[in-house]
Design an enzyme around this catalytic site. Structure first.
Site, mmCIF file in Angstrom:
data_model
loop_
_atom_site.group_PDB
_atom_site.id
_atom_site.type_symbol
_atom_site.label_atom_id
_atom_site.label_comp_id
_atom_site.label_asym_id
_atom_site.label_seq_id
_atom_site.Cartn_x
_atom_site.Cartn_y
_atom_site.Cartn_z
ATOM 1 N N GLU A 174 -13.363 58.523 -5.928
ATOM 2 C CA GLU A 174 -12.469 59.069 -4.724
ATOM 3 C C GLU A 174 -12.696 60.739 -4.854
ATOM 4 O OE1 GLU A 174 -8.525 57.370 -3.589
ATOM 5 O OE2 GLU A 174 -9.466 55.432 -4.566
ATOM 6 N N GLU A 232 -6.856 52.834 -9.994
ATOM 7 C CA GLU A 232 -5.757 53.819 -10.298
ATOM 8 C C GLU A 232 -4.831 52.844 -10.893
ATOM 9 O OE1 GLU A 232 -4.754 56.265 -7.011
ATOM 10 O OE2 GLU A 232 -6.667 57.360 -7.143
HETATM 11 C C1 GAL Z 1 -5.863 57.372 -3.968
HETATM 12 C C2 GAL Z 1 -5.936 55.777 -3.737
HETATM 13 C C3 GAL Z 1 -6.373 55.368 -2.533
HETATM 14 C C4 GAL Z 1 -5.486 55.968 -1.306
HETATM 15 C C5 GAL Z 1 -5.707 57.475 -1.608
HETATM 16 C C6 GAL Z 1 -5.217 58.246 -0.351
HETATM 17 O O1 GAL Z 1 -5.129 57.646 -4.938
HETATM 18 O O2 GAL Z 1 -6.841 55.290 -4.711
HETATM 19 O O3 GAL Z 1 -5.983 53.789 -2.275
HETATM 20 O O4 GAL Z 1 -4.131 55.754 -1.418
HETATM 21 O O5 GAL Z 1 -5.311 57.978 -2.795
HETATM 22 O O6 GAL Z 1 -5.345 59.388 -0.185
#
Ligand code: GAL
Length: 925
Positions: free
Chosen positions: A614, A521
């Site tokens: 994610e 990100e």
């Molecule tokens: C994402 C990020 C992760 C963590 C996650 C939390 O956007 O890549 O590192 O922060 O959110 O929910």
């Protein structure tokens, strides 16, 4: 999968083209990593653990000024911004004052900078040489004695105040500041003429190393392993003074980074002609049903003053996976001899063939078979170096239509993201704690780990190799654009090439790694062509180091029509696949908003595999349930939906998410609707320290499927029922002890892979439900609470499947303890994890119990830490007192080294029957 691709596994063609949905790879690693300590290498190479007996001092006030570089001043930083906030402009340090040591440290990167004209030149002079801490006669008796791996911050105390020095993002623990580690190395005179290197597998951060008053070099990025050649400064025949300065900036991370030399440290002694650092690699070139042809590359370095004629011989063995020992010899590879000039490196190349290869693959359908190649160097017929390279043979195909294929078999990615900390043990690496994390994930049906967002301890990759996990190995959370004021963006320009090459070279050998990620990100997603250019540069560096695996960076913002995703071999999407803030409950929120983007990415890039790197970001406090319950399937946490900001708790109905998140149910729908997606990596597998979204007053995260102490949240069973659909389970939530909810609506949900289920409260049916398409939980949302028994009987395909029952607990009556292992090795590292439950008179866990429990230990062991998994619990981890949280607490015990006896742990709490448990210690010489 189609017939042609199936054939690829067994075909006899050389070199299959990359990224035509197929990767054919085989990996090796230096098996010296296979054990946490001890010297596996036989004479004359020695790999000596130097973890024991360091002196340590962290400045309480103004530190010395031996700084790496000046840092910008921080203004207006808000740490609790949503994780998907846009990263900032770059923030470079400027000053060039005295005592800035950067120019002496940068040359440590040279082995990992391809263009020799870009190598850094060490300036004249020896900064810090007159500083007391680097002198061997400095008296460090008053300093603390510590063993490595060591995390100076983990014992806190936590900053609890309103405007803490270190905020919730970094775990409210004292990670910040400057500290020194000192150790005397006894180097016998027999070592004269040897090459002696220091290998540090992780020092947080900005490590600078002196030996006998000489500045040797250093490595700023705290997550990478690095090696420094001590040889020029070694004085054989006595003690040599090692001194290491770390400087860990506050406001440098979105999560808890840890602090200190938190991974293993090695002294590597070799002949001056030796296999170079991370100097072997093996690639599979051809495979059939009957045989495999491999290529082994060995880089040999001659640090002596004369040219040397060197013979290189390698024998291949099967690796005994359980014991980590060499098994049956497979073949002897014909040797090769060449002259190596003084001060140079030579690459030796071997093609070899052997019969009936055993493939590496993920359980349960495949076996993670490993081999070890033992390379011996000979000069004048005498063995001068021996180097082990463990490898696995497997074929990984990234098929844009069929997802991931391992050895021709489709494997759905059922993965999780993991940060590097080990809960109450902090960042200090511990093999058993890491193994426990993986074992519990495997129990859930998880088969893949994304190393978020930095290289892990090398031993963790040994575990994933042995256990058969698929891994995405990741290096950066930011590039030129920072996410926190003092993160890696400050040094990106100087270090990104060296860090990236070092990362791939160290890890390219692990069969478990299926892909590299060079960013998460990053802000460069927003900067069109200029951002894509940096992506291309990093991508190309990765591919130069390892052409066999895809390289990618995870995208939460970059859209299919932007330049950024074009640079990726596979598309690694964070949250975008299922859509971000696109459900009704998210309509009022500001920030990135997208509809589900799998189809758009697939249309734009039909030849690239898509994986969700994610998903979810569901938040919950284990065992906590708040009412009313949201009647949809996914909602952002707020005080009216699933959250209690006063108690800093989130309801565990597992429906409530981060602002940009989605419940598991919503994610499952999107994956099932788009079966070409290779699978998901849930954010996150375990809770981790820091980033306590949504309550930055707390210390640790809410998004784990397993809490920080290692207790399963209800969500565990939702994933288990999807990922192991043959497992007959039916998990009921919430608990059934609600004295204040008599006669009130108390929804009951059941996680099961069953197709039908009937719920009973005190034997009264609440109705039989059948799951319809795209439903992943059973829910009875109008159940009226009455104490007693709640029971579910489930059915699959018309046949009984699983039954479970939950009973209202009585008052807390006694404590009960269970150990994960009741015999542990007395090696100073092995651990027993002991679950402490508060139970009623009938032995039922009291799910609301919060009793304060006190622990006492006798015998040859110690309590290392306690926890309860509550992100808002501010009791220091080394405390021997712990309140139960939702009925449970955890004690982590370690045996004293070189003992054989029995450790007895006693738990007591006011008004409760106490509990005792014994753990045996097994003598280790
Ligand atoms: C994402 C990020 C992760 C963590 C996650 C939390 O956007 O890549 O590192 O922060 O959110 O929910």
């Amino acid at each position: 999968m189609n017939g042609t691709r199936t054939l690829c596994l067994y075909e006899t063609q050389w070199c299959i083209p990359l990224f035509l949905s197929l990767l054919l790879v085989c990996y090796v690693r230096n098996s010296g990593y296979a054990q946490e300590s001890g010297n596996k290498m036989r004479w004359p190479r020695e790999r000596i653990s130097i973890n024991e007996g360091w002196k340590f001092m962290r400045y309480k006030d103004e530190p010395d000024h031996l700084v790496y570089d000046e840092r910008p001043t921080i203004t207006n930083y808000r740490e609790n911004q949503v994780a998907d906030a846009k990263p900032t402009e770059s923030n470079q340090s400027t000053a060039a004052a005295t005592n800035i040591l950067k120019n002496w440290i940068l040359p440590s990167a040279n082995d990992f900078i391809k263009d020799p004209t870009k190598h850094f030149k060490r300036p004249a002079g020896n900064p810090g040489s007159d500083f007391p801490f680097v002198q061997s006669n400095f008296n460090d008796e008053s300093w603390e004695t510590v063993d490595l791996p060591h995390d100076w911050a983990i014992n806190g105390p936590f900053y609890k105040e309103a405007n803490p020095e270190v905020g919730g993002g970094m775990g409210r623990l004292p990670v910040q500041g400057v500290a020194w580690y000192r150790k005397k190395l006894n180097i016998p005179s027999a070592d004269a003429g040897k090459t002696i290197q220091l290998q540090i597998d992780g020092a947080m951060s900005y490590a600078m190393v002196w030996l006998n008053g000489n500045l040797v070099g250093g490595w700023p990025y705290g997550y990478n392993s690095f090696c420094l050649d001590l040889t020029p400064y070694i004085q054989p025949g006595g003690n040599n003074q090692l001194a290491i300065r770390l400087d860990n900036p506050n406001n440098s991370s979105r999560w808890y980074p840890g602090a200190g030399i938190y991974r293993n440290v090695w002294l590597i002694k070799t002949n001056s002609v030796h296999v170079a650092q991370w100097g072997t690699s093996v690639q599979l070139k051809r495979i059939s049903n009957y045989s495999a042809t491999l290529h082994l590359a060995v880089e040999i370095e001659n640090k002596s003053n004369n040219a040397q004629k060197i013979e290189v011989r390698t024998d291949l063995y099967q690796q005994n996976n359980e014991a980590g020992t060499r098994g049956k010899k497979v073949i002897a590879i014909p040797s090769s001899t060449a002259n190596i000039d003084a001060g140079s490196k030579n690459n030796f190349s071997f093609f070899f063939n052997f019969k009936n290869p055993l493939l590496w693959g993920p359980p349960p359908l495949q076996t993670p078979n490993l081999y070890v190649a033992v390379t011996t160097l000979y000069a004048d017929g005498k063995a001068i170096d021996e180097y082990e390279t463990t490898f696995g043979i497997r074929i990984v195909q990234f098929d844009p239509l069929n997802g991931l294929l391992v050895n021709g078999q489709r494997v759905r990615i059922q993965g999780v993201n993991q940060h590097h900390d080990l809960g109450a043990l902090g960042a200090a690496f511990n093999l058993r704690a890491a193994e426990r994390q993986l074992q519990m994930l495997a129990e859930m049906g998880c088969n893949a780990i994304r190393m978020a967002h930095n290289p892990p301890a090398p031993e963790l990759l040994d575990l994933t190799d042995r256990m058969g996990f698929l891994v995405i190995d990741e290096i950066f959370d930011c590039w030129e654009r920072g996410k926190t004021p003092l993160d890696f963006h400050l040094i990106f320009n100087d270090w990104h090439e060296a860090d990236t090459r070092a990362f791939v070279r160290r890890d390219r050998n692990h069969p478990s790694i299926i892909a590299w990620s060079f960013g998460n990100e990053v802000g460069e997603q927003y900067t069109n062509d200029s951002g894509a250019l940096i992506a291309k540069e990093l991508h190309d560096i990765v591919k130069e180091e390892d052409s066999t695996r895809p390289a990618t960076a995870s995208m939460n913002y970059a859209k299919p029509n932007m330049p950024f995703p074009r640079e990726m071999d596979i598309l690694s999407l964070n949250y975008q696949g299922e859509g971000i803030r696109d459900a009704p409950a998210y309509a009022h929120l500001k920030g990135i908003r997208t509809s589900p983007l799998y189809p758009a990415f697939q249309k734009q890039f039909p030849n690239k595999l898509i994986v969700s790197s994610e998903t979810a970001s569901v938040l919950s406090s284990r065992g906590t349930f708040l009412f009313p319950v949201y009647n949809g399937i996914s909602a952002p946490v707020s005080d009216s939906t699933g959250g209690n900001s006063i108690k800093q708790e989130v309801s565990a109905y597992e429906l409530y998410t981060a602002a940009f998140g989605a419940s598991p149910d919503k994610v499952f729908i999107s994956l099932d609707e788009h079966p070409y997606v290779a699978g998901e990596f849930v954010w996150s597998g375990w809770d981790y320290l820091g980033e306590p979204t949504p309550y930055y007053t707390a210390r640790s995260s809410y998004c784990g499927i397993i809490d920080l102490a290692g207790f399963k949240k209800d969500r565990f069973y939702l994933y288990q029922s999807r990922w192991i659909p043959d497992l007959p389970i039916a998990h009921i939530l919430p608990h059934w002890t609600w004295p204040d909810r008599m006669g009130m609506i108390t929804p009951v949900h059941v996680f099961s892979s069953a197709s039908e289920a009937e719920l009973f409260v005190n034997n009264k049916s609440q109705g039989r439900k059948r799951k319809t398409a795209y439903e992943y939980r059973f829910r009875w949302d109008s159940v009226v609470y009455e104490p007693g028994e709640v029971k579910v009987i489930s059915y699959k395909n018309g046949k009984p499947w699983a039954t479970s029952m939950m009973r209202t607990a009585g008052k807390p009556f006694a404590l009960q303890m269970d150990a994960d292992r009741t015999t542990i090795a007395a090696d100073g590292k092995d651990l027993s994890f002991i679950t402490v439950s508060v139970v009623d008179e009938k032995g039922t866990v009291v799910p609301v119990a919060a009793n304060k429990i006190t622990f006492q230990v006798s015998g040859p062991g110690d309590i290392v830490a306690t926890d309860n998994g509550n992100p808002a619990d501010m009791e220091p981890f080394h405390s021997k007192e712990r309140n139960a949280f939702s009925g449970l607490a955890l004690v982590i015990m370690r045996a004293r080294p070189r003992t054989a006896g029995t450790i007895t742990l006693t738990a007591s709490a006011d008004g409760l029957e106490r509990a005792m448990i014994t753990v045996k210690t097994r003598y280790v010489p």
